[in-house]
Design a protein around this motif. Structure first.
Motif, PDB file in Angstrom:
ATOM      1  N   ARG A 142      75.376  21.293   3.134  1.00 10.10           N
ATOM      2  CA  ARG A 142      75.791  22.264   2.119  1.00 10.10           C
ATOM      3  C   ARG A 142      77.275  22.602   2.249  1.00 10.10           C
ATOM      4  NH1 ARG A 142      71.622  27.049   2.849  1.00 10.10           N
ATOM      5  NH2 ARG A 142      72.803  27.897   1.083  1.00 10.10           N
ATOM      6  N   ILE A 143      78.064  21.601   2.568  1.00  8.07           N
ATOM      7  CA  ILE A 143      79.484  21.791   2.794  1.00  8.07           C
ATOM      8  C   ILE A 143      80.182  22.411   1.585  1.00  8.07           C
ATOM      9  CG2 ILE A 143      79.871  19.378   2.153  1.00  8.07           C
ATOM     10  CD1 ILE A 143      82.105  21.554   4.415  1.00  8.07           C
ATOM     11  N   GLU A 144      79.803  22.027   0.380  1.00 12.59           N
ATOM     12  CA  GLU A 144      80.489  22.529  -0.800  1.00 12.59           C
ATOM     13  C   GLU A 144      80.183  23.995  -1.065  1.00 12.59           C
ATOM     14  OE1 GLU A 144      82.834  20.907  -1.966  1.00 12.59           O
ATOM     15  OE2 GLU A 144      82.390  19.010  -0.962  1.00 12.59           O
ATOM     16  N   GLN A 145      79.186  24.552  -0.397  1.00  8.36           N
ATOM     17  CA  GLN A 145      78.876  25.972  -0.534  1.00  8.36           C
ATOM     18  C   GLN A 145      79.615  26.827   0.484  1.00  8.36           C
ATOM     19  OE1 GLN A 145      74.636  26.832  -0.797  1.00  8.36           O
ATOM     20  NE2 GLN A 145      74.233  24.818  -1.690  1.00  8.36           N
ATOM     21  N   LEU A 146      80.278  26.159   1.411  1.00  7.50           N
ATOM     22  CA  LEU A 146      80.990  26.881   2.474  1.00  7.50           C
ATOM     23  C   LEU A 146      82.307  27.432   1.940  1.00  7.50           C
ATOM     24  CD1 LEU A 146      81.276  27.694   5.440  1.00  7.50           C
ATOM     25  CD2 LEU A 146      82.272  25.439   5.876  1.00  7.50           C
ATOM     26  N   THR A 147      82.448  28.748   1.988  1.00  5.07           N
ATOM     27  CA  THR A 147      83.683  29.400   1.552  1.00  5.07           C
ATOM     28  C   THR A 147      84.207  30.292   2.667  1.00  5.07           C
ATOM     29  OG1 THR A 147      82.646  31.412   0.663  1.00  5.07           O
ATOM     30  CG2 THR A 147      82.730  29.466  -0.785  1.00  5.07           C
ATOM     31  N   ALA A 148      85.389  30.863   2.443  1.00  5.45           N
ATOM     32  CA  ALA A 148      86.001  31.748   3.433  1.00  5.45           C
ATOM     33  C   ALA A 148      85.260  33.072   3.559  1.00  5.45           C
ATOM     34  CB  ALA A 148      87.461  32.009   3.069  1.00  5.45           C
ATOM     35  N   HIS A 149      84.260  33.312   2.691  1.00  8.50           N
ATOM     36  CA  HIS A 149      83.507  34.561   2.765  1.00  8.50           C
ATOM     37  C   HIS A 149      82.496  34.561   3.908  1.00  8.50           C
ATOM     38  CE1 HIS A 149      85.225  36.071  -0.938  1.00  8.50           C
ATOM     39  NE2 HIS A 149      84.922  34.944  -1.548  1.00  8.50           N
ATOM     40  N   PHE A 150      82.144  33.380   4.405  1.00 10.87           N
ATOM     41  CA  PHE A 150      81.201  33.301   5.514  1.00 10.87           C
ATOM     42  C   PHE A 150      81.897  33.719   6.810  1.00 10.87           C
ATOM     43  CE2 PHE A 150      79.148  30.579   2.457  1.00 10.87           C
ATOM     44  CZ  PHE A 150      77.786  30.772   2.687  1.00 10.87           C
ATOM     45  N   GLY A 151      81.141  34.409   7.676  1.00 10.27           N
ATOM     46  CA  GLY A 151      81.659  34.800   8.981  1.00 10.27           C
ATOM     47  C   GLY A 151      82.248  36.195   9.006  1.00 10.27           C
ATOM     48  N   ARG A 152      81.814  36.990   9.958  1.00 12.00           N
ATOM     49  CA  ARG A 152      82.319  38.363  10.096  1.00 12.00           C
ATOM     50  C   ARG A 152      83.744  38.373  10.638  1.00 12.00           C
ATOM     51  NH1 ARG A 152      79.512  42.863  14.083  1.00 12.00           N
ATOM     52  NH2 ARG A 152      81.178  44.441  14.006  1.00 12.00           N
ATOM     53  N   TRP A 153      83.981  37.622  11.712  1.00 10.24           N
ATOM     54  CA  TRP A 153      85.312  37.571  12.326  1.00 10.24           C
ATOM     55  C   TRP A 153      85.901  36.171  12.306  1.00 10.24           C
ATOM     56  CZ3 TRP A 153      83.526  40.566  17.302  1.00 10.24           C
ATOM     57  CH2 TRP A 153      83.368  41.916  16.977  1.00 10.24           C
ATOM     58  N   LEU A 154      85.019  35.162  12.377  1.00 12.64           N
ATOM     59  CA  LEU A 154      85.456  33.767  12.412  1.00 12.64           C
ATOM     60  C   LEU A 154      85.107  33.120  11.078  1.00 12.64           C
ATOM     61  CD1 LEU A 154      86.670  31.672  14.449  1.00 12.64           C
ATOM     62  CD2 LEU A 154      84.306  31.018  14.976  1.00 12.64           C
ATOM     63  N   GLN A 155      86.123  32.724  10.333  1.00 15.28           N
ATOM     64  CA  GLN A 155      85.903  32.124   9.028  1.00 15.28           C
ATOM     65  C   GLN A 155      86.389  30.684   9.024  1.00 15.28           C
ATOM     66  OE1 GLN A 155      90.077  33.785   7.023  1.00 15.28           O
ATOM     67  NE2 GLN A 155      88.210  33.927   5.875  1.00 15.28           N
ATOM     68  N   VAL A 156      86.002  29.949   7.994  1.00 12.81           N
ATOM     69  CA  VAL A 156      86.446  28.564   7.821  1.00 12.81           C
ATOM     70  C   VAL A 156      87.195  28.458   6.507  1.00 12.81           C
ATOM     71  CG1 VAL A 156      85.681  26.200   7.403  1.00 12.81           C
ATOM     72  CG2 VAL A 156      84.647  27.534   9.230  1.00 12.81           C
ATOM     73  N   ARG A 157      88.355  27.810   6.562  1.00 13.46           N
ATOM     74  CA  ARG A 157      89.189  27.619   5.377  1.00 13.46           C
ATOM     75  C   ARG A 157      89.738  26.202   5.359  1.00 13.46           C
ATOM     76  NH1 ARG A 157      93.639  31.778   6.412  1.00 13.46           N
ATOM     77  NH2 ARG A 157      94.692  30.369   4.975  1.00 13.46           N
TER      78      ARG A 157
END
Length: 203
Positions: A142-157
């Motif tokens: 589900r890579i295309e659903q991954l946004t910067a909104h995921f993660g409380r302190w550690l995010q992916v961009r």
């Protein structure tokens, strides 16, 4: 000391715009402190310490998220927190704030008081949960659903020199997908709290 003055003292040519040389301030601080590591090695290998410079405003509040390391999208389903490079990177960090006045050249950024930090168990638990959420999502295609909104302190961009760069990931049916490379970043709400910002989320 201002970064431009520090660069001159080191004999480094601090040339170029802030956009084209975004990593220049961090590189100058690394050189001043004698950092020798690169890539899959800590900035200070013998000490196991990673160096992270953080641009902050006049109040000491971070003005951007802090890059940690890349995320291997093609092998996300194999990754575990305990053996991950992101955990190793965050096991011991020297945060060096750089005061960046609005509209001023990056050469005018001034080095502020640093913080040598290691996560508490409670902090690591939150970071682990963020990591597991991200790699779990990527691991099931589900890579295309991954946004910067995921993660409380550690995010992916996205992490690439330009938008044309692509890397390999896998879709829900196991099909190969060409997508933008991603990297792990610490949110400003986290680094701000570490640096003493009273308005940041308690950590």
């Amino acid at each position: 000391m201002e970064i431009g003055v520090l660069a001159a003292a080191l004999g480094v040519a601090a040339l170029g715009s802030a956009v084209r040389t975004k990593g220049m301030p961090g590189g100058i601080v690394e050189r001043a402190l004698g950092a020798t590591g690169s890539g899959k090695v800590h900035d200070f290998p013998n000490l196991g310490i990673e160096l992270k410079t953080i641009p902050v405003d006049d109040r000491g509040m971070p003005i951007e998220s802090t890059y940690v390391c890349t995320l291997s999208l093609a092998r996300a389903d194999e990754q575990e927190w305990e053996s991950s490079w992101v955990r190793a990177k965050l096991s011991r960090v020297l945060f060096v704030p750089l005061i960046a006045k609005q509209g001023a050249s990056w050469r005018a950024r001034r080095v502020a008081s640093p913080l040598l930090w290691s996560p508490t168990k409670a902090q690591e638990d939150v970071l682990r949960n963020d990591f597991d959420e991200v790699v779990g999502l990527v691991g099931v295609g589900r890579i295309e659903q991954l946004t910067a909104h995921f993660g409380r302190w550690l995010q992916v961009r996205p992490k690439a020199a330009h938008g044309r760069i692509r890397t390999l990931a896998w879709g829900r049916e196991g099909e190969a997908i060409a997508t933008v490379p991603r990297g792990f970043y610490l949110r400003t709400r986290f680094t701000g709290a570490l640096l003493g910002d009273p308005s940041a989320e308690p950590v």
